[in-house]
Design an enzyme around this catalytic site. Sequence first.
Site, PDB file in Angstrom:
ATOM      1  N   LYS A   1       1.110  41.117  10.075  1.00 14.33           N
ATOM      2  CA  LYS A   1       1.306  42.422  10.713  1.00 14.33           C
ATOM      3  C   LYS A   1      -0.050  43.086  10.972  1.00 14.33           C
ATOM      4  O   LYS A   1      -0.282  43.660  12.044  1.00 14.33           O
ATOM      5  CB  LYS A   1       2.203  43.307   9.832  1.00 14.33           C
ATOM      6  CG  LYS A   1       3.647  42.812   9.820  1.00 14.33           C
ATOM      7  CD  LYS A   1       4.518  43.416   8.730  1.00 14.33           C
ATOM      8  CE  LYS A   1       5.863  42.678   8.688  1.00 14.33           C
ATOM      9  NZ  LYS A   1       6.756  43.101   7.622  1.00 14.33           N
TER      10      LYS A   1
ATOM     11  N   GLN B   1       7.455  46.968   2.699  1.00 11.44           N
ATOM     12  CA  GLN B   1       7.714  45.521   2.738  1.00 11.44           C
ATOM     13  C   GLN B   1       8.784  45.151   1.708  1.00 11.44           C
ATOM     14  O   GLN B   1       8.675  45.488   0.539  1.00 11.44           O
ATOM     15  CB  GLN B   1       6.396  44.760   2.455  1.00 11.44           C
ATOM     16  CG  GLN B   1       6.525  43.262   2.542  1.00 11.44           C
ATOM     17  CD  GLN B   1       6.880  42.762   3.946  1.00 11.44           C
ATOM     18  OE1 GLN B   1       6.351  43.224   4.950  1.00 11.44           O
ATOM     19  NE2 GLN B   1       7.813  41.837   4.023  1.00 11.44           N
TER      20      GLN B   1
ATOM     21  N   ASP C   1      10.953  49.693  10.974  1.00 11.38           N
ATOM     22  CA  ASP C   1      11.870  48.569  10.766  1.00 11.38           C
ATOM     23  C   ASP C   1      13.294  48.874  11.245  1.00 11.38           C
ATOM     24  O   ASP C   1      14.129  47.967  11.299  1.00 11.38           O
ATOM     25  CB  ASP C   1      11.946  48.245   9.260  1.00 11.38           C
ATOM     26  CG  ASP C   1      11.020  47.101   8.881  1.00 11.38           C
ATOM     27  OD1 ASP C   1      10.675  46.294   9.770  1.00 11.38           O
ATOM     28  OD2 ASP C   1      10.667  47.002   7.694  1.00 11.38           O
TER      29      ASP C   1
END
Length: 280
Positions: free
Chosen positions: A51, A95, A118
């Site tokens: 990322k 995460q 997300d």
Amino acid sequence: MHILDGKVLSAQVEAEIKQRVDKMLAKGQVPGLEVILVGEDPASQLYVGNKEKACARLGLFSKTVRLPENTTQEKLEEAIREANENPAVHGVLVQMPLPGHLDANRAIELILPDKDADGFHNVNFGKLLRGEPGPVACTPQGVMYMLKASGIDVTGMDAVVVGRSNIVGKPMAVLLMHQNATVTICHSKTRNLAAHTRRADILVAAIGKPKFITADMVKKGAVIVDVGMNRVDGKFCGDVDFEHVKEKANWISPVPGGVGRMTIAMLMTNTVNAAEKAFG
Ligand code: NDP
């Protein structure tokens, strides 16, 4: 047999994003992504590294907050609040998976829905269900991009999604339904799984079991999307037995080089969408 090529298609998405980012940079506007990583899980470290690299390639500001494995819920929530308040950050993600002592749902609900890179927040999940615009979970969004860019129209198709997680299976099924597929969701309690998978015009495997979908479980001429990312003997492989299934499929996505690449590209898309919205 055709390959759903994540390398080619993610490069296409990145080229589109780069143009949008360059326009913003020319106005002095820098889109930013913050990743909060708890612990030392090697797979998570790898994903976070990818990322960061994607942000660097596209000119986004990237910040990673690393918290120790034994961090408290309070410390995690403090980091999320700081990210919410930081005007340089337009996309925030925690995460997953988090260590077992932390409450992942509570953490996700703390992220501002507009900064939810997300698309996991209840507000954004609700919007997805209702078909309203908002950030959509990156992996299923990436799959839909792959299908569309490859000229695959799922209208009227029998779609079978194996896996019902909040991050892949459920949003995947909803997106396919919105595109007019007739969707069946299978899971570990499904009776006679192969009877379902064998009638799928499009089969999405999001299970987390290496080479679980075998050639006898798929219909000839089907579209096979392999979301699985399993590490076997230090190498990544999917949930589909690629070597044998490819002989029957019309389209198939490989692992690596398939859906994983699209996930990162969609994360960049969600972040740039949020930044454009924030700068107005
Ligand atoms: P989860 O473990 O959260 O969900 C797995 C799903 O598979 C569950 O719904 C489970 O059913 C179902 N399942 C497990 N065993 C069987 C079985 N024997 N038969 C039928 N269904 C079964 O995983 P995720 O959704 O988070 O991830 C799935 C895979 O995708 C993993 O390999 C993960 O690494 C990968 N992944 C890849 C990404 C990418 O970018 N390519 C991004 C995210 C994930 P039940 O609900 O009944 O337990």
